[in-house]
Design an enzyme around this catalytic site. Structure first.
Site, PDB file in Angstrom:
ATOM      1  CG  ASN A   1      -6.659  -1.034   0.443  1.00  0.00           C
ATOM      2  OD1 ASN A   1      -5.913  -0.621  -0.433  1.00  0.00           O
ATOM      3  ND2 ASN A   1      -6.212  -1.472   1.604  1.00  0.00           N
TER       4      ASN A   1
ATOM      5  CB  CYS B   1      -0.954  -0.007   1.177  1.00  0.00           C
ATOM      6  SG  CYS B   1      -2.051  -1.422   1.105  1.00  0.00           S
TER       7      CYS B   1
ATOM      8  CG  HIS C   1      -3.280   3.317   1.744  1.00  0.00           C
ATOM      9  ND1 HIS C   1      -3.637   2.851   0.494  1.00  0.00           N
ATOM     10  CD2 HIS C   1      -3.382   2.245   2.587  1.00  0.00           C
ATOM     11  CE1 HIS C   1      -3.923   1.557   0.583  1.00  0.00           C
ATOM     12  NE2 HIS C   1      -3.784   1.173   1.837  1.00  0.00           N
TER      13      HIS C   1
END
Ligand code: UT7
Length: 332
Positions: free
Chosen positions: A286, A116, A256
């Protein structure tokens, strides 16, 4: 002439058409729209459908949009860096596949695997090539086809992830616009809590690994959440301090998109109100390497020359960090 910085001069993005809603997930696993919304902030995510379609299928339209918006041909790209944990193949790099598919004949490229935080790692790496003075056009893309490594019978992971990606073009600037500073960190001890068990050289694919479902994301959510809140907020706070930024002078937090609660905690630590926080987790979930550039893509029309942006991420590895960008152009 001033020092060379790497300015973002164009943004492109792509999300697949298919929408996987919380309602549809209710039919796959024991969950509810209410649980997913309150625990994560996610309402829907995109899924790349179709046989033999990998992450390069997301990167190609991203790269093409960037070229179109900047008015350049793919042959002008010097270097392509792709941040992904779902490469088309273990090798060659997805960057090689993408340069071939878009006709970027003069570019070389490589992938960065930092989960990520991949886009932050790739952006900082790309900036070094621009700052060296040898490279004029470096493209940095963050993209993932998370649906390829998600077990849609595991309610603790399948509700979170989605497919998509976006990217930026970096070009030299001598007025101080672009990437100003980054704080990048990693702690391999964290691999225990978020990883894919098989498919690498330590545990190659076998009938046993497939039967045991070891080719999917394994996550101990609660532990990852705890580290994410602490480290993402800390990195964002530290980059503000190091650059004498205040909650007034920061125009945008670009976080993020893993969990709305992690984003809220980061914004709170930075002293930023909700209006200064980019958020699209409700629509895309995500997308791992894709989340931060997808935010830039969604909010591009609201960004003005000189805006101070703080990007922040936390993810598998563990990897985490924050970057400070001075935005280089007004909306077109
Ligand atoms: O981007 C890469 C880094 N990843 C992250 O940053 C993710 C960090 N972690 C998280 O975002 C959260 O930990 C999750 C969203 C994954 C889980 O939320 P949580 O609030 O930490 O829930 P939990 O795992 O503590 O589970 C609480 C309860 C459990 O039930 P019991 O044991 O209390 O009866 C779970 O079994 O919720 C249950 N549960 C669910 N219930 C309905 C777990 N997943 C679901 C679900 N629907 N999808």
């Amino acid at each position: 002439m001033g020092k060379i910085t790497a300015a973002i001069t164009a943004v492109g993005g792509y999300v697949p058409d298919y929408i996987l809603s919380n309602k549809e997930l209710e039919t796959l696993v024991d969950t509810t729209d209410e649980w997913i919304t309150t625990r994560t902030g996610i309402k829907e995510r995109r899924i790349l459908k179709g046989a033999d379609k990998g992450t390069s299928e997301i990167c190609v339209p991203v790269a093409q949009e960037i070229c179109r918006k900047r008015g350049i041909s793919p042959e002008e790209i010097d270097l392509l860096i792709v941040a992904t944990v779902t490469p088309d193949m273990v090798f060659p790099a997805t960057a090689n596949v993408v340069t071939d598919k878009i006709g970027a004949k003069n570019a070389w490229g490589f992938d960065i695997n930092a989960a990520c935080s991949g886009f932050l790692y790739a952006l900082d790496t790309g900036a070094r090539f621009i700052e060296s003075g040898r490279y004029k056009k470096v493209m940095v893309i963050g993209a993932d086809k998370m649906s390829a490594i998600i077990d849609y019978s595991d309610r603790s992971t399948c509700i979170i992830f989605g497919d998509g990606g976006a990217g930026v073009l970096l070009e030299p600037d001598t007025e101080g616009y672009g990437l100003v500073d980054s704080i990048l960190r990693s702690d391999g001890h964290g691999r225990e809590f978020l990883h894919m068990k098989a498919g690498g050289s330590a545990r190659p694919a076998s009938i046993e690994t497939v039967t045991n479902k070891e080719h999917y994301v394994y996550q101990e959510g609660k532990t990852v959440f705890k580290y994410a809140v602490a480290n993402m907020a800390e990195a964002a706070h530290d980059i503000m301090q190091r650059n004498q930024l205040t909650s007034d002078s920061v125009r945008w937090l670009v976080p993020h998109q893993a969990n709305k609660r992690i984003i809220d905690a980061t914004a709170q630590r930075m002293g930023l109100p909700e209006e200064k926080v980019m958020m699209n987790i409700q629509r895309y979930g995500n997308t791992t390497g894709g989340t931060i550039p997808l935010c830039l893509w969604d909010y591009e029309k609201q960004l003005k020359k000189g805006d101070n942006l703080v990007l922040a991420a936390f993810g598998g590895g563990f990897t985490w960090g924050a970057s400070y960008i001075k935005w280089a152009y007004d909306p077109k």
